[in-house]
Design a protein around this motif. Structure first.
Motif: not given
Ligand code: AMP
Length: 422
Positions: A111-115, A118-122, A125-127, A256-258, A278-282, A305-310
């Motif tokens: 869960f992240r309070y982002e705007r 497309k490809g970004r939700q609050r 899911y991640q693997l 670098v990473r966030g 553009n990042a599917v995961g990191g 890896m973000g599963l919605e994006r994948l």
């Molecule tokens: P991070 O944990 O920030 O390194 O993110 C790893 C991956 O999780 C990203 O590359 C995205 O695929 C996915 N991800 C991160 N934040 C979001 C978000 N707000 N909505 C959808 N996918 C996300």
């Protein structure tokens, strides 16, 4: 008025779930091949855990966490990522006590309070895959290879793996000072966040998406040029191990990473197809994280890896294989319902997918429904054949049918469904 889901939170509907099951199933199989075990950690942790691990001066901790006080006034947070909780669990349960590699994965929401866009939700899911207690560069390569296998396994194309090294506590401080000096002379080109952050966390500026910052750092000094000899050797060894598995990647010196906790190798899988996201995961190495959270001094590395994006990418160029039932029960009147019900459950118990509905309907509407569901076979239970103790078994793909005896119905039908000669 009816209540709607919260902004940035999405339902995964039955028509989409096949994608999720496919991706999760393939990932779990490949992870099992590589010896990774599933770990399920809670969705809520103490706020302090995230502040201490992710870093106070990250976007996540500064502005994106869902934090709240529980009824006893304790500050809790919906997890914005999984690694912090995994490390907490590792320490709490002494998982690394025997000095052997600990290889874990988890799949679940963050869960992240982002705007939202497309490809970004609050809620997303991640693997998440991680390995502890392995300092050797082979594990960095193992994770990248394993991730590549998962991406290949689900059939994702046009993905590029980028790698870089962020050095360690002996070479990074010197690089940070160099970078700070470079930035100090160009402060007016930076966004407000970076002007403030560059003093304590200059690497963040390299990661900033705002245009001024991105342009400014094009000329910035590179960590790769400043690595100490151990970090340099480690990076070369990762590259060599990747080459041995024929994994293609690009060295991207500004990657670098966030999150603050990374050391040495960082990597990211990117696509050109998702616009700004553009990042599917990191992921990357975090050799100090376990110690910083009060555990033993052991190495750690992982990726998310973000599963919605994948799934968004997959659904753009693949059809979902959504098989219909093996058998659809076409009972035509109330009198046949009881028998249809019994037969359906008997055939299901043998491992077949059997669908039936309970309101009476005409043959025409039953056949239409069977076609819509994509049933392979239909068992027609009409008064005429039932008076002879039979039903009609119709093969939907060949449009052929035959009468089957209802006395030995389950066994007889199963034989035919399996394609055995009767
Ligand atoms: P991070 O944990 O920030 O390194 O993110 C790893 C991956 O999780 C990203 O590359 C995205 O695929 C996915 N991800 C991160 N934040 C979001 C978000 N707000 N909505 C959808 N996918 C996300």
């Amino acid at each position: 008025m009816s209540i709607k889901a919260i902004r940035g939170f999405k339902d995964v509907l039955p028509e989409e779930i096949g994608w999720w099951q496919k991706v999760e199933g393939i990932a779990a199989r490949i992870l099992d091949n590589f010896g990774y075990k599933e770990l399920r950690v809670p969705i809520v942790e103490r706020t302090e855990l995230f502040a201490r691990s992710i870093g106070k001066e990250t976007d996540i901790v500064e502005k994106e966490m869902y934090s709240f006080s529980d009824r006893h006034g304790e500050s809790l947070t919906l997890r914005p990522e999984v690694t912090a909780g995994a490390v907490r669990a590792l320490i709490e349960h002494n998982l690394a006590a025997d000095g052997r590699p600990v290889k874990l994965y988890s799949i679940g929401p963050n869960f992240r309070y982002e705007r939202p866009q497309k490809g970004r939700q609050r809620q997303f899911y991640q693997l998440n895959v991680e390995a502890y207690n392995v300092a050797q560069p082979y594990i960095d390569a193992e994770l990248i290879i394993l991730w590549t296998r998962i991406l290949d396994g689900v059939g994702l194309k046009d993905i590029q793996m980028h790698i870089n090294s962020l050095g360690c506590s002996s070479c990074r401080p010197q690089y940070n000072r160099k970078l700070q000096n470079f930035i100090k002379d160009r402060l007016e080109t930076l966004c407000e966040d970076c002007r403030r952050r560059y003093q304590t966390n200059p690497l963040r500026v390299l990661d900033c998406k705002s245009r001024g910052c991105a342009e400014t750092v094009q000329e910035a000094p590179l960590m790769l040029d400043e690595l100490c000899s151990e970090c340099g050797e480690h990076f070369q060894a990762v590259r060599k191990a990747l080459a041995s598995a024929d994994v293609s990647y690009e060295v991207t010196p500004r990657l670098v990473r966030g999150l603050d906790y990374y050391t040495r190798t960082v990597f990211e899988a990117q696509t050109g197809k998702l616009g700004a996201q553009n990042a599917v995961g990191g992921g990357g190495r975090y050799d100090n994280l376990v110690k910083n959270l009060g555990g033993p001094d052991i190495a750690g590395i992982g990726f998310a890896m973000g599963l919605e994006r994948l799934i968004m990418l997959l659904s753009e160029d693949q059809e979902l294989n959504n098989p219909g039932p093996d058998l659809f029960m076409a009972f035509l009147d109330e009198a046949a319902l009881e028998l249809a019900f019994k037969l359906a459950n008997g055939i299901r118990a043998e491992g077949f997918r059997v669908e039936m509905e309970y309101t009476p309907a005409s043959l025409k509407s039953r056949m239409k429904r069977a076609g819509k569901l994509g049933a392979e076979w239909v068992l027609i239970l009409g008064p005429e054949e039932m008076s002879r103790g039979n039903g009609i078994l119709r093969n939907m793909s060949t449009s052929t049918q035959e009468e089957v005896s209802l006395d030995e119905a389950v066994t007889g039908i199963i034989k035919r469904l399996k394609g055995d000669k009767v």
